[in-house]
Design an enzyme around this catalytic site. Sequence first.
Site, PDB file in Angstrom:
ATOM      1  N   HIS A  60      -1.416   8.464  -2.615  1.00 49.29           N
ATOM      2  CA  HIS A  60      -1.688   8.448  -1.176  1.00 49.29           C
ATOM      3  C   HIS A  60      -0.413   8.288  -0.357  1.00 49.29           C
ATOM      4  O   HIS A  60       0.630   7.835  -0.851  1.00 49.29           O
ATOM      5  CB  HIS A  60      -2.699   7.351  -0.823  1.00 49.29           C
ATOM      6  CG  HIS A  60      -2.204   5.940  -1.018  1.00 49.29           C
ATOM      7  ND1 HIS A  60      -1.524   5.241  -0.045  1.00 49.29           N
ATOM      8  CD2 HIS A  60      -2.317   5.097  -2.080  1.00 49.29           C
ATOM      9  CE1 HIS A  60      -1.237   4.031  -0.490  1.00 49.29           C
ATOM     10  NE2 HIS A  60      -1.701   3.912  -1.714  1.00 49.29           N
ATOM     11  N   CYS A  94      -2.164   1.743  -7.074  1.00 54.59           N
ATOM     12  CA  CYS A  94      -2.129   3.143  -6.639  1.00 54.59           C
ATOM     13  C   CYS A  94      -0.684   3.602  -6.476  1.00 54.59           C
ATOM     14  O   CYS A  94       0.248   2.797  -6.497  1.00 54.59           O
ATOM     15  CB  CYS A  94      -2.894   3.313  -5.330  1.00 54.59           C
ATOM     16  SG  CYS A  94      -4.682   3.139  -5.502  1.00 54.59           S
TER      17      CYS A  94
END
Length: 483
Positions: free
Chosen positions: A367, A386
């Site tokens: 992301h 992440c």
Amino acid sequence: MNRLNLIRLSAASLLGLSAAPLFAQPPAVAPTLPAADQPVVPPPVPVAPSVPIPPLSSAQEGWLNDWLKGGTKEGLMARSRPTNRLTGEALVAAVLDRAKALSTGRVETAEFLEVWALRPEPFDPRPGLIRAVTEDRLPQWVAGLTPPYSGYDGLRRGLVTYERIRDDGGWPALTAKSSPDTVRQRIAIEDKSVQPGEKLVDVIQRAQRRYGLNPTGLLDTRTLRELNVSVDDRIAAIMANMERWRWMPRQLPVNRVQVNIAAAVLTLFEGDQPVTSMRAVTGSPDNATPMLTSSIHSIVVNPPWNVPASIAKKELWPKGRAALQRQGYKIVGTPETGERIVQPAGPNSALGRLKFDFNNPFAVYLHDTPARAKFASYDRLASHGCIRLEKPVPLAELMVASNPDLAGKVQTMIDTGKTQRVQLPQQVAVYLLYWTAYASSNGTMNFRSDPYGWDKLLAQKIEASSRRLDPTAAPSATIASKD
């Protein structure tokens, strides 16, 4: 694909760090193309498991006994021991065990950590051995057992070098007061390009690049720490990385995304060639990014952040409801049915403007992020697991370039402020990998720190498995361990 003015990076610049800082040219996860000297072995003819191994000739028995002595060269044990000549079923069992270890790993998947979610493909060495014995092609069969990647071959050659250094006594510990000559001599043990009288700052900078450090040329604390890592621990790192190569499929998708978790770098491959690379931020030591493989199927533009319960409990709920609402968070649900925290899409969203989705049991993804400062750092292991991306928009454009309705329009979609999911024209394979040791083009070994402690743990598991299963492993052999 439309390159969108991205600089196309060569494999040499991605994989060899001796000539440029990590910061300027971040490395790919490791070399991934088949080694030029790797022989092509025809696939084995399917053979039923009940078919016995044909009798071995005396010459074949001798050759296989000599081959079994090479376990240390493949990183399957730290040291080997002399053994009696094996014959009959004992020899066949040892050969099958070694073949499986070289092809899919010495450590059984039952011993993997949960976050080592990259699993080797099943492999039965028996049919190949039957064919090799029948056709008297044992050397060709053996040559095709190991991973067909130059990255593996580079580690294998590096292992020989570091075992020689170990057997010669290793290297001395340095301090901040060590003389320039002592520092130069210490670095020259690993870096054969060091020249007598070469400027010490140049020698130190080259070492710092090999360790992924800021190449200041100063003998600072972090540089001293890397130089004082024991040769046994360097061998353990090489062994662990060789084992991870054995977990990889024998053929990678030619179009793929690879993330080196330890180096916090993402590389995009097209046609099996690296075409662009970028800095990333990966999981902190307390929030390890898992090793896994999956496929990116869609991109969420302007994504809201559904805060995971663990993060909400530890970091957000203690702030109080009023503070969270002032910061723009929304509390969804009721105390009776359960409440959760959502951060709406927008410029301050923790996910930034783009989220790259792929299926996995850990709820991790790639992301964007509004926190850009970390990309300028050499320490980029700071996420909750992440992967934050330095250049998410160009990456998204490359992934949608084959769809004329989407090509060149990612930023336009972002600018609408609307949350929408975009299905990719073709799914893109993604590999989250953990490479902490690899060889540069001149054979010099590069190392990254082992932030999760996985190298030493895996090397110990390799050694324990070999002592238990391999008759050529020394029962007393251990991997050095320091608290």
